[in-house]
Scaffold this motif. Structure first.
Motif, PDB file in Angstrom:
ATOM      1  N   ARG A 324       0.846  -1.197   0.000  1.00  0.00           N
ATOM      2  CA  ARG A 324       0.000   0.000   0.000  1.00  0.00           C
ATOM      3  C   ARG A 324       0.882   1.248   0.000  1.00  0.00           C
ATOM      4  N   LEU A 325       0.341   2.290  -0.572  1.00  0.00           N
ATOM      5  CA  LEU A 325       1.071   3.558  -0.672  1.00  0.00           C
ATOM      6  C   LEU A 325       1.694   3.960   0.666  1.00  0.00           C
ATOM      7  N   ALA A 326       0.893   3.816   1.716  1.00  0.00           N
ATOM      8  CA  ALA A 326       1.346   4.271   3.035  1.00  0.00           C
ATOM      9  C   ALA A 326       2.544   3.490   3.558  1.00  0.00           C
ATOM     10  N   VAL A 328       5.113   2.341   1.687  1.00  0.00           N
ATOM     11  CA  VAL A 328       6.340   2.530   0.904  1.00  0.00           C
ATOM     12  C   VAL A 328       7.396   3.344   1.663  1.00  0.00           C
ATOM     13  N   ALA A 347       5.393  -0.337  -5.820  1.00  0.00           N
ATOM     14  CA  ALA A 347       5.776   0.834  -5.030  1.00  0.00           C
ATOM     15  C   ALA A 347       6.053   2.015  -5.960  1.00  0.00           C
ATOM     16  N   LYS A 348       6.716   1.713  -7.041  1.00  0.00           N
ATOM     17  CA  LYS A 348       7.040   2.770  -7.992  1.00  0.00           C
ATOM     18  C   LYS A 348       5.756   3.345  -8.607  1.00  0.00           C
ATOM     19  N   LEU A 351       3.970   5.562  -6.004  1.00  0.00           N
ATOM     20  CA  LEU A 351       4.594   6.869  -5.810  1.00  0.00           C
ATOM     21  C   LEU A 351       4.393   7.749  -7.047  1.00  0.00           C
ATOM     22  N   ALA A 352       4.526   7.157  -8.219  1.00  0.00           N
ATOM     23  CA  ALA A 352       4.414   7.939  -9.445  1.00  0.00           C
ATOM     24  C   ALA A 352       3.020   8.554  -9.570  1.00  0.00           C
ATOM     25  N   HIS A 354       0.916   8.725  -7.004  1.00  0.00           N
ATOM     26  CA  HIS A 354       0.468   9.104  -5.672  1.00  0.00           C
ATOM     27  C   HIS A 354      -0.929   8.563  -5.383  1.00  0.00           C
ATOM     28  N   LYS A 355      -1.083   7.287  -5.656  1.00  0.00           N
ATOM     29  CA  LYS A 355      -2.383   6.642  -5.478  1.00  0.00           C
ATOM     30  C   LYS A 355      -2.203   5.274  -4.837  1.00  0.00           C
ATOM     31  N   GLU A 356      -3.254   4.814  -4.242  1.00  0.00           N
ATOM     32  CA  GLU A 356      -3.262   3.449  -3.728  1.00  0.00           C
ATOM     33  C   GLU A 356      -3.117   2.490  -4.911  1.00  0.00           C
ATOM     34  N   TYR A 360      -4.783  -3.376  -4.957  1.00  0.00           N
ATOM     35  CA  TYR A 360      -5.532  -3.282  -3.709  1.00  0.00           C
ATOM     36  C   TYR A 360      -6.953  -2.774  -3.970  1.00  0.00           C
ATOM     37  N   THR A 361      -7.042  -1.748  -4.793  1.00  0.00           N
ATOM     38  CA  THR A 361      -8.374  -1.154  -5.014  1.00  0.00           C
ATOM     39  C   THR A 361      -9.270  -2.053  -5.877  1.00  0.00           C
ATOM     40  N   PHE A 363      -9.243  -5.384  -5.735  1.00  0.00           N
ATOM     41  CA  PHE A 363      -9.043  -6.742  -5.224  1.00  0.00           C
ATOM     42  C   PHE A 363     -10.266  -7.651  -5.424  1.00  0.00           C
TER      43      PHE A 363
END
Lengths: 619, 619
Positions: A324-326, A328, A347-348, A351-352, A354-356, A360-361, A363
């Motif tokens: 998850r974004l949080a 990283v 992860a990349k 970050l690129a 800036h979204k979850e 995950y979304t 799933f």
């Protein structure tokens, strides 16, 4: 270095049976169409060195992952693929339909690309999918109370006919850390464990060639062998042979981690010829489709990839939906950052944009795809530690919690699920991984890579990780992902695959012994008895790698006569303790009194004498 | 197969220094004549992939067992032997006398046998012995409150200058099961541990070539490599090179287990050229002297053998004094009987004579000999289990109790003592061995063979046993006796010795990490940092086997350019997670804000957003 890809040659795979072994098939009782393959190893007679009396030794039956390749009665042609042993079982349930065309856009592009004709598998079948509204997962059936042929198959397979074996010792009671291993694995127990989520039979309806195999804490510990090409090396032919070769030596599963050219076509060849479940990491191929730019990945491309692979027959997908974004930023201070390829890609992406993560979304949508083919989740540990210093950190355990959350969602959809684990962990911090996984993921099977117990031995990481693997297998891990000697250094070749597989096979077996798995000790006992009796051929044949054992023995004593010699080159004839031990036994026999009795009398007499003298140490 | 024995060639041993490494010597403070050898590994700079900034990496200092052979400034000639670094320290204590002749009858026979001249070591020195009434053991001095140069040497050596290193991570706290490992090893701590019997420095006054090394639960875990010829194979030359070779790769001790021809002469060559303590099993040679007939052994022959070997400089003797007559019958029902060579010899003797073993009845006399030369006891586990089924049985633990009893007698004589342990033990039964040993033997150092955690993998027994070795090392074992891939199959060759040593070195290191030995993690961290930063050369050079790591890497990417490539053949350039991880870091740097801060802000922003939306999984 990279050869131009072509279709593999017909005779590219290894088919030799194991020495003094016969493939046997055990028929199902609930489902008589079930025939479970095992290997029976025949042994020579024991010759009493004093009386000359000959006593036969019962053959030993062992778990066999090698598929039809070691059965001389089967005709092997990699261009046709192997028998589809589960196909009729799947059709009989009447829940699937055959599609006229492949659903995936990419798949159709590849099929229509004539430039690939020369390397394509010859007999591509139409894909099967669950009928609308149907769920074809083993978990779904299990929850309905249905014992499928797949379930009966694994029950018979797990038992290895041990109930019929003449045991050579009373097996040590194990320490199973709260597992629940029965004396006999029944089909009903299998069903119950699958319904409970505690076990998984990876069994895509499009991979009916796979001999059913169960993953779970209450079953034999399994191993996985990673194969697959990379951009810098290997061919289709080599990868197909690696798959067959890995199964030959004991791989219960293989993962095709190809990241090079012709991933789609390579995978078709592997699956059609694989007698064990095949896993993949779909994000690898998805990334290939966007030319390696992680930020260009989309849910649509990924979804198409999932369907493409599900319709080819991939049995389980590693999906790094827990990155998850949080989480990283939690990896920023690590010595080795993110070491999972899938994890770092996601992860990349996170970050690129800036979204979850879209894994995950989306799933639940993924679950819908999985259940239409019975693809199992291998929930990826994208944030696993890549070195000792990073073990058991905040990022790793935060992800594990999310994997637990996702497990529950998958189970809601009756999608079979297991959980991936580390990585690099010092010995004393391994158990916490198992304990936390059991708790966070509701006892879903755990599937770990090693863990490596030190970072300082590249070239020997099959061993640094084999230590951790044996331990975590004992603690309850269901499947151990092998590590080869080339880990961290290069792509494994065939010999590395063999070394990795045998290392993990012995680690898994050490775990079975420690857990007290019923029957696990029988092969150890039979081999040790052969060793003590200088039945060298039996010792070789009972070992995990008969060829290597023989080769090593023959290096110093190559003569055929040495195979019946009552000593070896280690000690030579005079110093062989086993020979002396036998002489100790014979010595008693010679006096025409019962061995045991004589010794006991001697002991009592001596003990009495000592007591009379006040138990002094010195006379 | 057996070559005719001759003196070894001068250049037979391997002397190449390790890559990018320098031998350094750390001077003592209490004893300025002490100079402790260590190896310093130089590293390349870290180049920031975004800014191009170059940062130096501090060299890493590692424990070095390789002796003068890796110091290019030393002239090596096996015909002269290596420097006698402890000789003056021994003389300075003024407790020893030089004898005009060797005391042992057998030794004199051999010396006077002209037919052996061609293979004899050229510069045999006169033996030293304690002056009448003196005890020259390190334990004796320790109990007197004396810190010897040997004690200061090991204190400096154990610390590996870790206090001066720039640590790369906060090391994980270990789990040491009640050991007492200080942050800094002081000479006084060493003295105290030796006085207490909890540590041993094997250091025969006739082996001053040995660089002092300490065995104990509160010190780094050590490993032993067995070498030696057998009746069917090997030569003096091969054995000397095996000794040097074993030390090169990390053996802290070697045992010469020769049972073939010219045992006496072979041993002289080995000891004169060994920078590490040398152990033996004297009963092997004694048996040779009675032509292999165990029942013909006598106390007199054995005693003469002890003195013969003590005057040559053997640092510790394995003595199977715990094999008592009463225990022999306990092994009769075992699958593999008695597997210790020494154990079976003594068992046979006991039964043949129906008498208590002369090792047991003459134990105090043995102590008198040991203390005159500071030979340490390695109390042999003659009844160790030889297979999984026989683990932890009555015979094994009965013997262990006796070893505890004998330890106390040895300590009464201030004879340094450690205790041998199994063998073949399933994982869950390993800890009981350690616990019982600590209790029965008053915390005398434990020295185990493996243990092997399964019997079914001959050819891979370095691994089956490496698993058990790492675990029992973690639990508190002081020294791990290596097992090579040839175990149970044949005599190890040079490559087997290397594989066995490195396997055990990594197992010992895994144990040090798990125990939380201060500084143990530093090398792991340095190697992992190099790995993450694609400093391939540094990764190779920091590893236990730099040659093999490089060889494996080069197998698929041999070009020199690949050594600075930011990927390897495993994943190729696009799929390298370490590369992507770095990109993740760079990504943040590019935005000209602090990496960590950016990420944290992103996390907080996202976290806030999620909270506002009710922490739902799906948006």
């Amino acid at each position: 270095m990279k050869k131009k890809d072509t279709a593999p040659q017909e005779n590219v795979v290894t088919t030799k049976p194991f020495p003094n072994s016969k493939k046997i098939y055990v028929q199902g009782k609930i489902h008589p169409q079930v025939n479970v393959a095992m290997r029976e190893i025949f042994l020579s007679e024991t010759v009493d060195s004093f009386t000359g009396k000959r006593t036969p030794n019962q053959p030993v039956i062992v778990y066999d992952t090698s598929g039809p390749y070691t059965d001389p009665s089967k005709k092997i042609d990699v261009h046709n693929g192997i028998d589809r042993i589960c196909e009729q079982w799947i059709l009989d349930r009447n829940d699937v339909e055959e599609l006229d065309n492949f659903t995936s856009k990419y798949c159709n592009e590849r099929l229509n690309d004539e430039s690939l004709d020369h390397l394509r598998f010859n007999h591509i079948r139409k894909p099967k999918r669950a009928k609308k509204g149907k769920n074809v997962s083993q978990m779904y059936y299990a929850k309905q109370g249905i014992i499928t042929p797949e379930m009966e198959y694994v029950a018979i397979r797990e038992n290895q006919k041990i109930q019929e074996a003449k045991r050579l010792s009373k097996q040590h009671p194990g320490q199973d850390f709260g597992a629940n291993i029965p004396d006999v694995i029944t089909p009903e127990f299998v069903r119950d464990e699958i319904a409970r989520g505690r076990a998984v039979i990876p069994s895509n309806i499009n991979h009916p060639e796979s001999e059913p195999m169960i993953l779970g804490r209450n079953f034999l510990v399994k191993i996985n062998a990673n194969i697959g090409n990379s951009a810098t090396t290997s061919s289709i032919e080599e990868e197909v042979e690696k798959a067959v070769w890995a199964c030959r030596w004991g791989a219960d599963n293989i993962m095709d981690l190809s990241t090079g050219k012709n991933i789609h076509e390579t995978r078709e060849w592997i699956i059609r010829n694989s007698p064990v479940p095949v896993g993949t990491v779909p994000i690898y191929q998805a990334l290939e489709k966007v030319n390696g730019k992680a930020e260009d990945l989309t849910w649509e491309i990924f979804k198409d990839t999932l369907i493409e692979q599900a319709e080819q027959g991939v049995d389980y997908f590693t999906i790094h939906a827990g990155v998850r974004l949080a989480y990283v930023p939690m990896t920023a201070k690590r010595i080795t950052g993110i070491v999972s390829r899938g994890g770092s890609i996601m992860a990349k992406w996170c970050l690129a944009h800036h979204k979850e993560s879209f894994l995950y979304t989306h799933f639940e949508e993924i679950c819908e795809i999985m259940k239409a083919y019975d693809v199992a989740f291998s929930l990826g540990d994208g944030l696993r530690p890549g070195c000792i210093a990073d073990a058991n950190d905040e990022a790793q355990f935060a992800e594990l919690e999310t994997l637990g959350e996702l497990t529950k969602i998958a189970w809601k959809h009756d999608v079979q699920t297991f959980i991936e684990g580390p990585g690099h962990v010092p010995m004393h911090m391994i158990k916490a991984n198992m304990d936390k996984q059991l708790e966070a993921c509701g006892e879903a099977p755990f599937y770990t890579l090693g863990p490596l117990t030190t970072d300082i031995a590249p070239g020997y990481d099959h061993i640094t990780s084999g230590i951790g693997a044996a331990m975590i297998g004992w603690y309850g891990t269901a499947m151990l992902c092998y590590v080869t000697p080339k880990e961290h250094l290069g792509l494994p070749n065939k010999e590395d695959v063999r070394t990795g597989v045998i290392t993990y096979k012995l680690a898994a077996h050490a775990a079975d012994l420690a857990k007290g798995h019923p029957g696990a000790q029988h092969r150890d006992d039979a081999l040790s008895k052969a060793r003590f009796e200088f039945r060298w051929e039996d010792q070789f044949n009972l070992s995990l790698d008969p060829e290597l054992a023989r080769e090593y023995h023959d290096e110093t004593l190559p003569a055929e006569g040495a195979k019946i010699a009552h000593f070896c080159s280690m000690c030579g004839p005079k110093f062989c303790s086993m020979k002396i031990s036998q002489e100790v036994r014979d010595y008693a026999a010679k006096k025409e009194i019962d061995d045991q009795k004589a010794l006991e009398e001697g002991m009592q007499e001596k003990a009495q004498e000592f007591k009379e003298k006040g138990s002094e140490v010195y006379l």
